[in-house]
Design a protein around this motif. Structure first.
Motif, mmCIF file in Angstrom:
data_model
loop_
_atom_site.group_PDB
_atom_site.id
_atom_site.type_symbol
_atom_site.label_atom_id
_atom_site.label_comp_id
_atom_site.label_asym_id
_atom_site.label_seq_id
_atom_site.Cartn_x
_atom_site.Cartn_y
_atom_site.Cartn_z
ATOM 1 N N ASN A 378 35.994 -20.754 47.532
ATOM 2 C CA ASN A 378 36.598 -21.554 48.592
ATOM 3 C C ASN A 378 38.114 -21.420 48.509
ATOM 4 O OD1 ASN A 378 37.780 -24.253 49.687
ATOM 5 N ND2 ASN A 378 35.707 -24.143 50.528
ATOM 6 N N GLU A 379 38.722 -21.014 49.587
ATOM 7 C CA GLU A 379 40.155 -20.772 49.591
ATOM 8 C C GLU A 379 40.949 -22.046 49.339
ATOM 9 O OE1 GLU A 379 43.637 -18.878 52.511
ATOM 10 O OE2 GLU A 379 41.539 -18.976 53.176
ATOM 11 N N THR A 380 40.485 -23.184 49.865
ATOM 12 C CA THR A 380 41.192 -24.448 49.668
ATOM 13 C C THR A 380 41.244 -24.820 48.184
ATOM 14 O OG1 THR A 380 40.405 -25.163 51.852
ATOM 15 C CG2 THR A 380 41.309 -26.848 50.371
ATOM 16 N N VAL A 381 40.115 -24.648 47.505
ATOM 17 C CA VAL A 381 40.053 -24.952 46.076
ATOM 18 C C VAL A 381 40.937 -23.991 45.291
ATOM 19 C CG1 VAL A 381 38.537 -25.116 44.067
ATOM 20 C CG2 VAL A 381 37.751 -25.933 46.310
ATOM 21 N N SER A 382 40.921 -22.707 45.657
ATOM 22 C CA SER A 382 41.730 -21.703 44.960
ATOM 23 C C SER A 382 43.218 -22.011 45.081
ATOM 24 C CB SER A 382 41.421 -20.312 45.520
ATOM 25 O OG SER A 382 42.238 -19.340 44.903
ATOM 26 N N VAL A 383 43.647 -22.404 46.281
ATOM 27 C CA VAL A 383 45.055 -22.735 46.496
ATOM 28 C C VAL A 383 45.436 -23.989 45.697
ATOM 29 C CG1 VAL A 383 46.729 -23.498 48.211
ATOM 30 C CG2 VAL A 383 45.149 -21.623 48.758
ATOM 31 N N ALA A 384 44.557 -24.986 45.646
ATOM 32 C CA ALA A 384 44.838 -26.213 44.891
ATOM 33 C C ALA A 384 44.979 -25.909 43.393
ATOM 34 C CB ALA A 384 43.742 -27.240 45.133
ATOM 35 N N ALA A 385 44.136 -24.989 42.887
ATOM 36 C CA ALA A 385 44.226 -24.618 41.472
ATOM 37 C C ALA A 385 45.522 -23.868 41.185
ATOM 38 C CB ALA A 385 43.016 -23.781 41.073
ATOM 39 N N ASP A 386 45.940 -23.014 42.118
ATOM 40 C CA ASP A 386 47.188 -22.272 41.949
ATOM 41 C C ASP A 386 48.378 -23.229 41.927
ATOM 42 O OD1 ASP A 386 48.766 -20.068 41.571
ATOM 43 O OD2 ASP A 386 48.910 -19.585 43.706
#
Length: 397
Positions: A378-386
């Motif tokens: 999920n792109e939203t989760v990936s961005v939040a982790a970054d």
């Protein structure tokens, strides 16, 4: 050789300070020994030296203890002794003694029996007439009343008051500052809004007054929050397709309004792409049971993080020890949610919860975890982790 006569046969008195008797002493030397004219040695069997002997007469001691064959009482040991006041007595009869009342000491002397005897004049018997005692006078009973006693007391200037009865204060139950059973009951309530209100209170208290949030740091509260996070919502009613479509249209209309504000245009004069009635909007924004349960999962993650921070800060303040990240209550549930939950919004809430409790001691573990979550599909989760990695590497920014 002539032997001396032993002293034991001597019948005369013999006074000696030292008496030594030696019979037949002898010594031996080598037959090859030749005396030297210059040798002044003395060869004897016994060599005894007694210097300055003398005989002195002795004198008798100035005091000799008297010898008695029987028990020596006090009066024989000390003549005319003065007894302490406590032992002064008067002789009443041959068997009865009473204490003196004199405030001074008396001399207690033993006298001969003949000195103690006194001449006793013969007594003449006197006839006394019989006296009949008079009948005793019994005084009359003195009856009184409370009113009379009050009057007498008032006349004497006394303030007569009735005894004041003690005031009995009814018992009052003292309840703890935080009613944990009620908190747990709210967290298990079937009404999701009651659950949310209770979790909101926990988070607000932990963030504003951490010392008042300590009563929430108990096993039952954490178990209730974990149960909310792990709740299976797959069988709960989800939004209908109509609700989903109406929500999409509402979002589009809101985007158009924001665009008009940026262009300094009046949003009310803009023609919106979708015409929606109030009834359609009200039905679209109403959350379904599944959505309420998922929302409460996010609240529960925030509540566990807030209480875990209160817990670790209190332990550090009291003992100077930092609790390891893996030992914090509820953290394992937060990590499992971040890795295995299918709802992107819940995963982002888990990232925010871990960022709230992060500290230098936890940095390496959180970096490894966020680098793993950064690869989420999920792109939203990936961005939040970054973004979380940036915060960890630059805590001051």
């Amino acid at each position: 050789m002539t032997y001396p006569v032993p002293a034991v046969n001597n019948k005369q008195a013999n006074y000696n300070a030292v008496k030594i008797q030696i019979n037949d002493p002898k010594t031996k030397i080598s037959p090859d020994y030749k005396t030297n004219p210059e040798d002044n040695g003395i060869y004897t069997g016994v060599d005894i030296q007694i210097n300055r002997p003398s005989v002195e007469p002795y004198t008798k001691s100035l005091y000799e203890y008297p010898a008695y064959t029987g028990i020596v009482p006090y009066d024989m040991a000390i003549q005319n002794a003065k007894l302490p006041l406590a032992y002064q007595t008067n002789l009443i009869s041959n068997r009865t003694y009473v204490h003196n009342d004199n405030a001074y000491e008396i001399e207690f002397e033993l006298k001969e029996a003949k000195e103690k005897e006194k001449e006793i004049e013969p007594e003449t018997e006197e006839i006394t007439p019989e006296v009949i005692p008079a009948e005793p006078q019994v005084p009359e009973a003195n009856y009184t009343t409370v009113e009379a006693e009050k009057a007498d007391a008032a006349a004497a200037g006394l303030n007569f008051r009735a005894k004041k009865e003690p005031e009995i204060i009814p018992a009052e139950e003292i309840l703890p500052e935080v009613d944990i059973p009620n908190v747990v009951s709210n967290l298990h309530n079937s009404d999701y809004d009651i659950q949310a209100a209770q979790m909101e209170e926990i988070v607000r208290t932990a963030m504003t007054t951490p010392e008042k949030a300590l009563p929430f740091v108990v096993r039952d509260v954490f178990l209730s929050l974990i149960e909310i996070v792990q709740n299976d919502t797959s069988k709960l009613p989800a939004p209908s397709p109509a609700q989903t479509e109406t929500r999409r249209q509402i979002i589009v209309n809101e985007v158009i309004k924001e665009y008009a504000k940026e262009k300094n245009l009046d949003p009310q004069k803009m023609e919106l792409p979708y015409k929606l009635t109030k009834e359609e909007i009200a039905s679209a924004v109403e959350l379904t049971p599944m959505e309420l349960a998922e929302r409460n999962k996010e609240y529960a993650l925030y509540a566990m993080a807030a209480l875990a921070k209160v817990y670790t800060d209190e332990i550090e303040k009291e003992s100077g020890t930092v609790i390891p990240l893996t030992d914090l209550p509820g953290v394992s549930t937060v990590v499992d949610t971040l890795r295995y939950n299918s709802n992107p919004e819940t995963k982002i809430a888990a990232i925010d919860a871990l960022l709230y409790i992060q500290r230098p001691e936890y940095k390496e573990e959180l970096l490894s975890l966020f680098n793993l979550v950064k690869k989420d599909q999920n792109e939203t989760v990936s961005v939040a982790a970054d973004e979380a990695l940036v915060i960890l590497n630059n805590p001051q920014s």
